[in-house]
Structure formats: structure tokens, C-alpha cells
Motif scaffolding. Structure first.
Motif, short mmCIF file in Angstrom:
data_model
loop_
_atom_site.label_atom_id
_atom_site.label_comp_id
_atom_site.label_asym_id
_atom_site.label_seq_id
_atom_site.Cartn_x
_atom_site.Cartn_y
_atom_site.Cartn_z
N LYS A 73 0.80 -1.22 0.00
CA LYS A 73 0.00 0.00 0.00
C LYS A 73 0.83 1.28 0.00
O LYS A 73 0.40 2.30 -0.53
N GLU A 74 2.00 1.23 0.61
CA GLU A 74 2.89 2.39 0.61
C GLU A 74 3.99 2.25 -0.43
O GLU A 74 4.39 3.23 -1.06
N ALA A 75 4.45 1.02 -0.64
CA ALA A 75 5.56 0.79 -1.57
C ALA A 75 5.21 1.13 -3.00
O ALA A 75 6.09 1.46 -3.81
N CYS A 76 3.93 1.06 -3.36
CA CYS A 76 3.54 1.33 -4.74
C CYS A 76 3.51 2.82 -5.08
O CYS A 76 3.52 3.20 -6.27
N ILE A 77 3.50 3.68 -4.10
CA ILE A 77 3.29 5.11 -4.33
C ILE A 77 4.32 5.73 -5.29
O ILE A 77 3.93 6.46 -6.21
N PRO A 78 5.63 5.48 -5.13
CA PRO A 78 6.59 6.11 -6.04
C PRO A 78 6.43 5.65 -7.49
O PRO A 78 7.00 6.28 -8.40
N LEU A 79 5.69 4.57 -7.72
CA LEU A 79 5.53 4.02 -9.06
C LEU A 79 4.32 4.58 -9.79
O LEU A 79 4.09 4.24 -10.96
N LEU A 80 3.56 5.45 -9.13
CA LEU A 80 2.34 6.00 -9.71
C LEU A 80 2.57 7.41 -10.25
O LEU A 80 3.54 8.08 -9.90
N ASP A 81 1.64 7.87 -11.08
CA ASP A 81 1.76 9.20 -11.69
C ASP A 81 1.11 10.29 -10.85
O ASP A 81 1.57 11.43 -10.84
N THR A 82 0.02 9.94 -10.18
CA THR A 82 -0.71 10.94 -9.42
C THR A 82 -1.45 10.27 -8.27
O THR A 82 -1.66 9.05 -8.28
N MET A 83 -1.84 11.07 -7.29
CA MET A 83 -2.54 10.56 -6.11
C MET A 83 -3.83 11.33 -5.91
O MET A 83 -3.84 12.56 -5.91
#
Length: 273
Positions: A73-83
Motif C-alpha cells: 500500500k505504501e511501496a507502490c506510491i513512487p511508481l504512480l503518476d498521481t494521487m
């Protein structure tokens, strides 16, 4: 019997989930609704040891949506384009939506908490002790704060993470649980397949003193903590309820369609069957 789905073809839209311990609830819930609504979608659960490649695969294969569970749930954040605001505010993602290769992170766990507290008649004046400091804990504790709960204590084995979560939400931190009107388990304790699957998340004495027991663990639907609380006549809020509400929010994000209450209930019954 579940409704019959459409034939899978080249235009079928794919959705999926990523979890350390994949379960069946999401797949059965979403696929039931796809079939009931005549949608050319299919949903499949996965795990991975290579999260960057898995997230890259969402883009490469045009996967429409992906549910995210522990420990991603936290580890995926840097791999995304926007939140989306629901995820950015708590730095935790449980849902990824793919819009033409652009990946956005959302948190539908957060959205599920306040309605459940209202449904079960738990007033915001209720003091609570929550156990856990991971991504799901961020969603639940933040939702409690935003629902007006002001008397809370975060308990966690990881002191740094626990103190950070407590401080961010305006609550206290401590190493061990103490008595409170509401106990909230946001750890894998009691989860099927976990090392502590048969254990209680809180001591029996604290369960006996509490009025409300809330366990976010969804598998099994009746955890040791929930079974004990029911036996003692406590108000219980289950992880199965959280799973249903957050899954509905995911379904809407993926499809743009809001199912009826009857359709949701049928899908939830099938998913737990």
C-alpha cells in the motif's frame, strides 16, 4: 447461483489485485457484479515479488484497475503518476486506476470507515485504542480523526511508525494496549494464513471491558477477536463489512457504474460463500 458472465474476448477489460496473501473475496465480488450488470470485465488476484514490474505491467497491458493490499500500500506510491486526495492525505494506496497509461492512486479503505461507524451507532465521543501502524492503519486512524473522534491511542510494535501515525492524527501512542470503549485491530493478527491466525488481537480482559470491537481483518470473516467479542455481547464491526464498502468504491472507479443495494448484497453474499 452466480449470474453467467459474458464470453472473454479481445475487448474484455481486465482488473486485478496485488496482495502478499491473495484472497478470493475481491475476485468473487467484482466478477459477480460484472456478470450481473452484463459488463465485459474480468478480475483476477495476484501476488508478486517484483512490485515495479507488476505496476509496469498495468501500463503495458492496459489493466484498468488494481486493488492493493498488504504489504504494497505504501511501496507502490513512487511508481504512480498521481494521487487522489483520499490517498495523498494519508500516503497509503489501496486502489490504482489506469486512465490510458496514467496511473492514479486512491484509498477506498478510508472512505469505508465513517459510514460503518454511523451504521453501527458509534458516536464520535467514543474513546478508542487501535493496534497497528501500516498502510491500512493510516487509512482507519485518519478516517476516525476526520469523523470527529478525538480520544484515541495508537498501539504498535513499531514505535517510530506508531508515534508518527499518532502524531499526524492528533492521538497518543503507547507500546501496549489498555482499556478503551472501542478496540480496533488493524494488524494481521487473526488473519487466515498469518503466523498469528489463531490469536486474539487484544487481551480477553480488554475485550470484556470494551463496548465496541472493530477488526479490519477480512479473512476469515469471523476472526478470533470478532468471535470472542460476539460471545461477550459486544457491538462488532467486521473486516468483511469494510471489504464490501471499499470494493464497491473500487467498482465505481473502474466502471463508472454504481450497483444497486440488492446487487451489492448479492455480490457480497456470493463472495463470502
Amino acid at each position: 447461483m452466480p449470474p453467467t458472465r459474458l464470453t472473454i474476448g479481445r475487448d474484455t477489460t481486465v482488473c486485478m489485485s496485488l496482495a502478499g496473501r491473495p484472497g478470493t473475496f475481491g475476485s468473487r465480488f467484482h466478477n459477480h457484479l460484472y456478470a450481473a450488470l452484463g459488463l465485459d470485465y474480468i478480475y483476477k488476484a495476484f501476488t508478486t515479488r517484483d512490485l515495479p514490474s507488476a505496476i509496469g505491467g498495468l501500463r503495458a497491458f492496459g489493466i484498468r484497475g488494481c486493488a492493493v493490499s498488504m504489504p504494497f500500500k505504501e511501496a507502490c506510491i513512487p511508481l504512480l503518476d498521481t494521487m487522489a486526495p483520499s490517498a495523498a492525505a494519508i500516503s497509503s494506496v489501496n486502489t490504482i486506476v489506469n486512465d490510458d497509461g496514467r496511473l492514479s492512486g486512491h484509498n477506498t479503505d478510508y472512505a469505508a470507515i465513517a459510514p460503518l461507524l454511523v451504521k453501527h451507532g458509534v458516536p464520535a465521543s467514543t474513546g478508542f485504542v487501535s493496534r497497528g501502524s501500516g498502510g491500512m492503519a493510516k487509512a482507519v486512524v485518519s478516517a476516525l480523526r476526520d469523523a470527529g473522534f478525538s480520544q484515541g491511542t495508537v498501539v504498535s510494535r513499531n514505535e517510530a511508525a506508531g508515534r508518527a501515525l499518532a502524531s499526524a492524527c492528533g492521538f497518543g501512542w503507547q507500546a501496549e494496549a489498555t482499556a478503551a470503549p472501542m478496540l480496533v485491530n488493524i494488524t494481521p493478527i487473526g488473519m487466515e494464513g498469518a503466523p498469528e491466525a489463531t490469536e486474539l488481537a487484544f487481551p480477553e480482559a480488554l475485550i470484556a471491558e470494551a463496548s465496541v470491537v472493530f477488526d479490519v481483518v477480512n479473512l476469515p470473516p469471523e476472526t478470533p477477536l470478532i468471535r470472542r467479542a460476539r460471545a461477550l455481547g459486544k457491538t462488532v464491526i467486521t473486516g468483511a463489512e469494510v471489504a464490501t464498502l471499499q470494493a464497491v468504491e473500487q467498482f465505481v472507479l473502474y466502471t463508472g457504474i454504481t450497483p444497486s443495494e440488492a446487487q451489492i448484497a448479492a455480490a457480497a453474499d456470493f463472495a463470502r460463500g
